[in-house]
Motif scaffolding. Structure first.
Motif, mmCIF file in Angstrom:
data_model
loop_
_atom_site.group_PDB
_atom_site.id
_atom_site.type_symbol
_atom_site.label_atom_id
_atom_site.label_comp_id
_atom_site.label_asym_id
_atom_site.label_seq_id
_atom_site.Cartn_x
_atom_site.Cartn_y
_atom_site.Cartn_z
ATOM 1 N N UNK A 225 0.643 -1.096 0.002
ATOM 2 C CA UNK A 225 0.046 0.028 -0.193
ATOM 3 C C UNK A 225 0.919 1.463 0.060
ATOM 4 N N UNK A 226 2.201 1.097 0.482
ATOM 5 C CA UNK A 226 2.965 2.343 0.346
ATOM 6 C C UNK A 226 3.994 2.446 -0.597
ATOM 7 N N UNK A 227 4.015 1.119 -1.516
ATOM 8 C CA UNK A 227 5.105 1.072 -2.428
ATOM 9 C C UNK A 227 6.371 0.898 -1.710
ATOM 10 N N UNK A 228 6.501 0.343 -0.631
ATOM 11 C CA UNK A 228 7.895 0.218 -0.065
ATOM 12 C C UNK A 228 8.429 -1.099 -0.128
ATOM 13 N N UNK A 229 9.790 -1.169 0.065
ATOM 14 C CA UNK A 229 10.338 -2.479 -0.290
ATOM 15 C C UNK A 229 10.593 -3.127 1.154
ATOM 16 N N UNK A 230 10.489 -2.519 2.248
ATOM 17 C CA UNK A 230 10.602 -2.992 3.331
ATOM 18 C C UNK A 230 9.399 -2.492 4.266
ATOM 19 N N UNK A 231 9.333 -3.189 5.568
ATOM 20 C CA UNK A 231 8.360 -2.688 6.509
ATOM 21 C C UNK A 231 8.704 -1.388 6.989
ATOM 22 N N UNK A 232 10.087 -1.420 7.188
ATOM 23 C CA UNK A 232 10.655 -0.173 7.756
ATOM 24 C C UNK A 232 10.529 0.945 6.966
ATOM 25 N N UNK A 234 7.996 1.392 4.904
ATOM 26 C CA UNK A 234 6.639 1.703 4.884
ATOM 27 C C UNK A 234 6.325 2.234 5.974
ATOM 28 N N UNK A 235 7.030 1.935 7.058
ATOM 29 C CA UNK A 235 6.666 2.613 8.256
ATOM 30 C C UNK A 235 7.098 4.219 8.410
ATOM 31 N N UNK A 236 8.365 4.539 7.677
ATOM 32 C CA UNK A 236 8.679 5.830 7.378
ATOM 33 C C UNK A 236 7.679 6.569 6.574
ATOM 34 N N UNK A 237 7.555 5.867 5.537
ATOM 35 C CA UNK A 237 6.503 6.539 4.661
ATOM 36 C C UNK A 237 5.021 6.768 5.379
ATOM 37 N N UNK A 238 4.516 6.164 6.179
ATOM 38 C CA UNK A 238 3.438 6.241 6.775
ATOM 39 C C UNK A 238 3.400 7.298 8.161
ATOM 40 N N UNK A 239 4.490 7.148 8.733
ATOM 41 C CA UNK A 239 4.334 7.910 9.983
ATOM 42 C C UNK A 239 5.632 8.875 10.080
ATOM 43 N N UNK A 240 6.630 8.802 9.192
ATOM 44 C CA UNK A 240 7.690 9.575 9.270
ATOM 45 C C UNK A 240 7.706 11.060 9.701
ATOM 46 N N UNK A 241 6.675 11.419 8.882
ATOM 47 C CA UNK A 241 6.461 13.088 9.111
ATOM 48 C C UNK A 241 5.861 13.263 10.368
ATOM 49 N N UNK A 242 5.148 12.418 10.960
ATOM 50 C CA UNK A 242 4.392 12.693 12.125
ATOM 51 C C UNK A 242 5.247 12.680 13.420
ATOM 52 N N UNK A 243 6.502 11.981 13.577
ATOM 53 C CA UNK A 243 7.404 11.860 14.515
ATOM 54 C C UNK A 243 8.347 12.733 14.742
#
Lengths: 243, 406
Positions: A225-232, A234-243
């Motif tokens: 769903x995020x077009x990422x190659x790893x969960x790490x 994907x996490x950064x793409x999903x929440x990176x801007x919020x933390x």
């Protein structure tokens, strides 16, 4: 699908500060659910509320079909919990720890089976088991505590940062135990801030940030769903801007 | 339900006692140290007191009083020795300047006044300021002078009786009223002297109850807040065990430690007073009442400490808050040492009886007076306090507060 743990719109404030906001998560029976997020994102408070150790302000919680705030003692025999910063009793030996908790959990099962199972899970040598836990290394302490958590073959095991601070060998052993028990039908709810561990262990991942569950799905779903190659990633793409 | 609670309690108690038995520092501090330190203190104090040496100068300004001065010197030496002070007496002529801790001056005209039928002889005593040993010797000098005075009076009575051609008993003449002292109990029944001695010992036992409270508070604070600080409580809270089971195990372990400490402290305190003051008398009733009273005091203190510890952030803050409880207990038990708690005005008595520790002191006091009703009444009140406080401590033993308090 049957859920071992169910939380609906759970919120919690502590001393006026919002810790959890409308958290909804469902842990299917027999699944390994990894709650991932940075420190202070609300993972530990979520777990404590799910276990009934801390009261929720609003929302609904069920664990093994019962509200933990009401059922408390009745369901605790079927749950194993390893708190994040738990420590053993320094003056007790490993074996005495096992005996103590085995006596508490031995209601329906044979105490000898529980003890033997705990000794197996801990992987500690007899010499170490007869030594005081205060002298154990961090890895040995964690293995002992994990054995106390899983000794009674719980239906639901809740492990708060079980791999944090462990060396490679200890970490490998813990993951092996989790995978083995999950294969046997135990439901796991695990918290971690390490996305590689989450990717390796999880059937379902819930991503938390600032007291909110911002995404939930299998590691593959989240990556796709995020077009990422790893969960790490994907996490950064999903929440990176919020933390 | 009760079976389950007993099983849980036994498991927790086993763990607590195992843990405690390996806490050598605590065991040494609360059990061994008092047993060794208090009797040692008494022995040391006795040894030091006996090692004191006081210089006494008898200064004779009346040469005819030399015999009296010699007799006085010997009597002072003997009496001061009995009181545990070594004295070094020198007899000097009046004109010489003498440095001494106690100076006894026999002025001119002493002999004349002493031997005259209606004369009043004078002795001037000067003692060193701020010297307890000199105070003891001063007491010995007064006792010796009293004995000499008795002899002089007897001799004068003999002379007067001879002049009047009478036969008299000098003792009856000097002491026309003979005092005979007896004892009785609160109900009016006669008592033996030994009972008065038991009552005096009971005062010490009442005071010793103070030592009962502190170890229990220290242990209970550690058993609750210490477990949180050492990160062991959260795992225990999620185990299939009731809060009542956890608390009962911890409270009984604290009570056992408190009882051991109480026993050690009381033996040590009695040994201290025995070595310092001489024989102490104790009866079976008083010993039994003290044991029950100690047990109840510990359980009440443990319940109070549990309530405080459950609301404290750190072991230190729990102990500081609990020390207020100890201060109240100390005030009661110290008062019991010097005040008769049964003879206070009703409003003071009522106010004091709101404090559970008052009842534990009263149990021992009534035991020393042989009043079974008094013992049972105050034990029952203590039991009620214990039940109420234990109920509150279990109701307020809240996992959220324990985990989240910072």
């Amino acid at each position: 699908m049957k859920y071992a743990i169910l939380a609906e719109r759970v919120s919690k404030r502590i001393k006026g500060k919002v810790i959890l906001e409308e958290v909804t998560l469902n842990v299917p029976e027999g699944a390994v659910y990894v709650l991932a997020g940075p420190n202070g994102s609300g993972k530990t408070t979520t777990i404590r509320i799910l276990l009934g150790l801390v009261r929720r302000d609003t929302g609904r919680v069920e664990i093994l079909g019962r509200d933990p705030e009401v059922a408390g003692g009745e369901i605790r025999a079927y749950i194993g919990y390893l708190p994040e910063d738990a420590q053993p009793y320094e003056r007790l030996t490993g074996l005495e720890h096992i005996l103590f908790y085995a006596r508490l959990y031995a209601r329906s099962s044979n105490i000898e089976d529980i003890v033997s199972r705990a000794v197996d899970i801990s992987g500690l040598e007899l010499r170490d088991l007869n030594s005081r836990a205060g002298a154990y290394s961090r890895g040995m302490k964690r293995r002992l505590l994990l054995s106390l958590t899983l000794m009674h073959n719980p239906r639901v095991a809740v492990l708060d940062e079980p791999l944090s601070g462990l060396d490679v060998v200890s970490s490998y052993r813990v993951k092996k135990i989790i995978k083995s028990m999950a294969g046997g039908g135990t439901t796991f709810l695990i918290t971690t801030h390490d996305m590689r561990d989450a990717e390796e262990l999880a059937d379902v991942v819930g991503l938390m940030v600032n007291g909110r569950l911002v995404a939930e799905g299998s590691p593959r779903e989240l990556m796709e769903s995020t077009g990422a190659e790893s969960l790490e990633e994907a996490y950064v793409r999903l929440v990176g801007e919020r933390v | 339900m009760l079976d389950l609670l007993v099983r849980e309690f036994r498991v927790v108690l086993w763990k607590e006692l195992l843990d405690l038995s390996r806490d050598y520092r605590t065991i040494i501090a609360v059990v061994v140290l008092p047993l060794v330190s208090l009797p040692s203190l008494a022995l040391l104090a006795g040894f030091l007191a006996a090692s004191q040496s006081v210089s006494v100068a008898v200064i004779i300004e009346d040469e005819k009083a030399f015999d009296v001065a010699e007799r006085l010197s010997k009597m002072v030496e003997e009496r001061a020795g009995r009181l545990g002070v070594h004295v070094n007496v020198t007899v000097t002529k009046g004109s010489e300047v003498t440095q001494a801790d106690v100076r006894i001056t026999i002025p001119r005209g002493f002999h004349g006044n002493l031997t005259r039928l209606d004369g009043q002889a004078v002795v001037v005593i000067s003692k060193l300021v701020g010297s307890p040993a000199s105070d003891i010797v001063y007491r010995a000098v007064l006792e010796a002078l009293y004995d000499i005075s008795v002899d002089v009076v007897n001799e004068r009575i003999g002379r007067l009786a001879s002049i009047a051609n009478l036969t008299v008993n000098p003792n009856s003449l000097r002491n026309p009223i003979l005092v005979s002292t007896g004892y009785h109990l609160a109900g009016g029944a006669p008592a033996e002297e030994v009972q008065a001695e038991v009552a005096a010992t009971a005062k010490i036992l009442q005071f010793s109850l103070f030592f009962v409270a502190y170890p229990a508070i220290v242990f209970m604070s550690d058993a609750i807040v210490g477990e949180r600080e050492r990160k062991t409580i959260e795992k225990l809270l999620i185990a299939p065990i009731s809060r009542g089971g956890i608390l009962a195990g911890k409270m009984v372990a604290a009570t056992i430690l408190g009882l051991l400490a109480a026993l050690a402290d009381s033996i040590a305190l009695l040994a201290f007073f025995y070595l310092a003051l001489g024989a102490l008398k104790i009866s079976l009733t008083v010993a039994l009442a003290w044991t029950l009273s100690s047990l109840m005091t510990i359980t009440v203190t443990v319940a109070i400490a549990t309530i405080i510890a459950s609301r404290s952030e750190t072991v230190r803050s729990a102990q500081v808050m609990s020390s207020i409880v100890v201060m109240i207990a100390m005030a009661i038990y110290f008062s019991a040492l010097i005040v008769d708690l049964t003879k206070l005005p009703s409003w003071i008595s009522l106010a004091l009886q709101l404090i559970p520790f008052t009842h534990s002191a009263l149990v021992v006091q009534w035991a020393s007076l042989g009043d079974l009703n008094g013992i049972l009444r105050h034990l029952a009140i203590l039991a009620l306090y214990q039940l109420a406080l234990s109920y509150i401590s279990i109701r307020t033993f809240n996992s959220e507060r324990l985990i989240l308090i910072r």
